[in-house]
Design a protein around this motif. Structure first.
Motif, mmCIF file in Angstrom:
data_model
loop_
_atom_site.group_PDB
_atom_site.id
_atom_site.type_symbol
_atom_site.label_atom_id
_atom_site.label_comp_id
_atom_site.label_asym_id
_atom_site.label_seq_id
_atom_site.Cartn_x
_atom_site.Cartn_y
_atom_site.Cartn_z
ATOM 1 N N GLU A 101 55.274 -28.225 41.750
ATOM 2 C CA GLU A 101 54.620 -28.924 42.851
ATOM 3 C C GLU A 101 53.619 -28.029 43.571
ATOM 4 O OE1 GLU A 101 56.763 -30.710 46.637
ATOM 5 O OE2 GLU A 101 57.320 -31.728 44.794
ATOM 6 N N ALA A 102 53.961 -26.762 43.705
ATOM 7 C CA ALA A 102 53.116 -25.819 44.434
ATOM 8 C C ALA A 102 53.441 -24.408 43.964
ATOM 9 C CB ALA A 102 53.359 -25.934 45.942
ATOM 10 N N SER A 103 52.574 -23.475 44.337
ATOM 11 C CA SER A 103 52.833 -22.068 44.049
ATOM 12 C C SER A 103 52.255 -21.236 45.176
ATOM 13 C CB SER A 103 52.207 -21.655 42.717
ATOM 14 O OG SER A 103 50.793 -21.687 42.807
ATOM 15 N N ALA A 104 52.665 -19.974 45.233
ATOM 16 C CA ALA A 104 52.155 -19.075 46.263
ATOM 17 C C ALA A 104 52.312 -17.635 45.791
ATOM 18 C CB ALA A 104 52.922 -19.273 47.572
ATOM 19 N N TRP A 105 51.394 -16.795 46.234
ATOM 20 C CA TRP A 105 51.525 -15.354 46.083
ATOM 21 C C TRP A 105 52.099 -14.859 47.400
ATOM 22 C CZ3 TRP A 105 50.973 -12.611 41.741
ATOM 23 C CH2 TRP A 105 50.267 -13.179 40.677
ATOM 24 N N LEU A 106 53.318 -14.350 47.363
ATOM 25 C CA LEU A 106 54.025 -13.958 48.581
ATOM 26 C C LEU A 106 54.083 -12.445 48.724
ATOM 27 C CD1 LEU A 106 57.049 -16.417 48.258
ATOM 28 C CD2 LEU A 106 54.962 -16.747 49.609
ATOM 29 N N GLY A 107 53.621 -11.956 49.869
ATOM 30 C CA GLY A 107 53.789 -10.551 50.207
ATOM 31 C C GLY A 107 55.162 -10.340 50.820
ATOM 32 N N LYS A 108 55.503 -9.094 51.066
ATOM 33 C CA LYS A 108 56.824 -8.764 51.610
ATOM 34 C C LYS A 108 57.123 -9.561 52.883
ATOM 35 C CE LYS A 108 58.219 -4.443 51.218
ATOM 36 N NZ LYS A 108 58.560 -3.021 51.449
ATOM 37 N N GLU A 109 56.096 -9.733 53.735
ATOM 38 C CA GLU A 109 56.310 -10.431 55.009
ATOM 39 C C GLU A 109 56.475 -11.938 54.838
ATOM 40 O OE1 GLU A 109 52.125 -10.060 53.894
ATOM 41 O OE2 GLU A 109 53.673 -8.552 54.179
ATOM 42 N N GLN A 110 56.099 -12.498 53.685
ATOM 43 C CA GLN A 110 56.244 -13.947 53.464
ATOM 44 C C GLN A 110 57.467 -14.326 52.623
ATOM 45 O OE1 GLN A 110 52.744 -13.092 52.010
ATOM 46 N NE2 GLN A 110 51.855 -13.165 54.048
ATOM 47 N N LEU A 111 58.188 -13.351 52.110
ATOM 48 C CA LEU A 111 59.301 -13.648 51.195
ATOM 49 C C LEU A 111 60.351 -14.564 51.816
ATOM 50 C CD1 LEU A 111 59.912 -10.281 49.336
ATOM 51 C CD2 LEU A 111 59.122 -12.440 48.345
ATOM 52 N N HIS A 112 60.536 -14.480 53.102
ATOM 53 C CA HIS A 112 61.574 -15.296 53.760
ATOM 54 C C HIS A 112 61.011 -16.593 54.343
ATOM 55 C CE1 HIS A 112 64.611 -12.202 53.208
ATOM 56 N NE2 HIS A 112 63.675 -11.336 53.521
ATOM 57 N N SER A 113 59.753 -16.905 54.004
ATOM 58 C CA SER A 113 59.107 -18.084 54.589
ATOM 59 C C SER A 113 59.298 -19.343 53.750
ATOM 60 C CB SER A 113 57.609 -17.819 54.778
ATOM 61 O OG SER A 113 56.969 -17.722 53.513
ATOM 62 N N VAL A 114 59.896 -19.221 52.564
ATOM 63 C CA VAL A 114 60.104 -20.391 51.707
ATOM 64 C C VAL A 114 61.598 -20.613 51.490
ATOM 65 C CG1 VAL A 114 57.868 -20.116 50.562
ATOM 66 C CG2 VAL A 114 59.915 -19.113 49.521
ATOM 67 N N ASN A 115 61.940 -21.823 51.049
ATOM 68 C CA ASN A 115 63.328 -22.208 50.812
ATOM 69 C C ASN A 115 63.679 -21.906 49.351
ATOM 70 O OD1 ASN A 115 65.802 -23.289 51.391
ATOM 71 N ND2 ASN A 115 65.150 -25.413 51.167
ATOM 72 N N TRP A 116 64.243 -20.729 49.089
ATOM 73 C CA TRP A 116 64.547 -20.279 47.730
ATOM 74 C C TRP A 116 65.765 -21.005 47.169
ATOM 75 C CZ3 TRP A 116 61.131 -17.424 45.274
ATOM 76 C CH2 TRP A 116 60.284 -16.588 45.997
#
Length: 131
Positions: A101-116
């Motif tokens: 559905e979607a993708s993202a390049w996540l830096g260290k500060e964004q790792l906790h911003s998505v529902n894994w």
């Protein structure tokens, strides 16, 4: 208590310029949850071969499987997941979403911003150390 069926999968940890590539599921019981791309092994297939095939099928991209990182063992309600994770590099292609559905390049500060997904979430401390 019955033993859960084990599903063998592989996951690609694709890191570029201090960020890791993550995808959002577009189907099934875990729709909208985030994961590292990959998929199930086919009978007789080596994990590295499965990973190259899955990334080609799901993201229209050729990767190299650079090194084994870890195996995550996780009990979901209806099955046991055994997920072999590898650090990978893009050889060619642009990580085009064919199934997600979607993708993202996540830096260290964004790792906790998505529902894994629960199994993938267990990798976050190790990935933080790699970024």
């Amino acid at each position: 208590m019955t033993e859960l069926k084990t599903i063998q999968v592989v996951a690609a940890l694709i890191i570029h310029e201090g960020r890791i590539f993550a995808t959002q599921r577009g189907y099934g019981d875990w729709k909208d949850w985030w994961e590292f791309p990959g998929g199930k092994l086919e009978p007789g297939e080596a994990p590295e071969e499965a990973l190259v095939r899955e990334i080609r099928e799901e993201l229209a991209t050729e990767i190299s499987v650079d090194r084994y990182v870890t195996t995550v063992e996780w009990d979901y309600p209806t099955f046991h997941l055994s997920m072999r994770c590898y650090l990978c590099s893009v050889i060619s292609g642009t990580l085009t979403l064919l199934e997600h559905e979607a993708s993202a390049w996540l830096g260290k500060e964004q790792l906790h911003s998505v529902n894994w997904l629960p199994a993938d979430e267990g990798l976050i401390p190790e990935i933080e150390a790699m970024l």
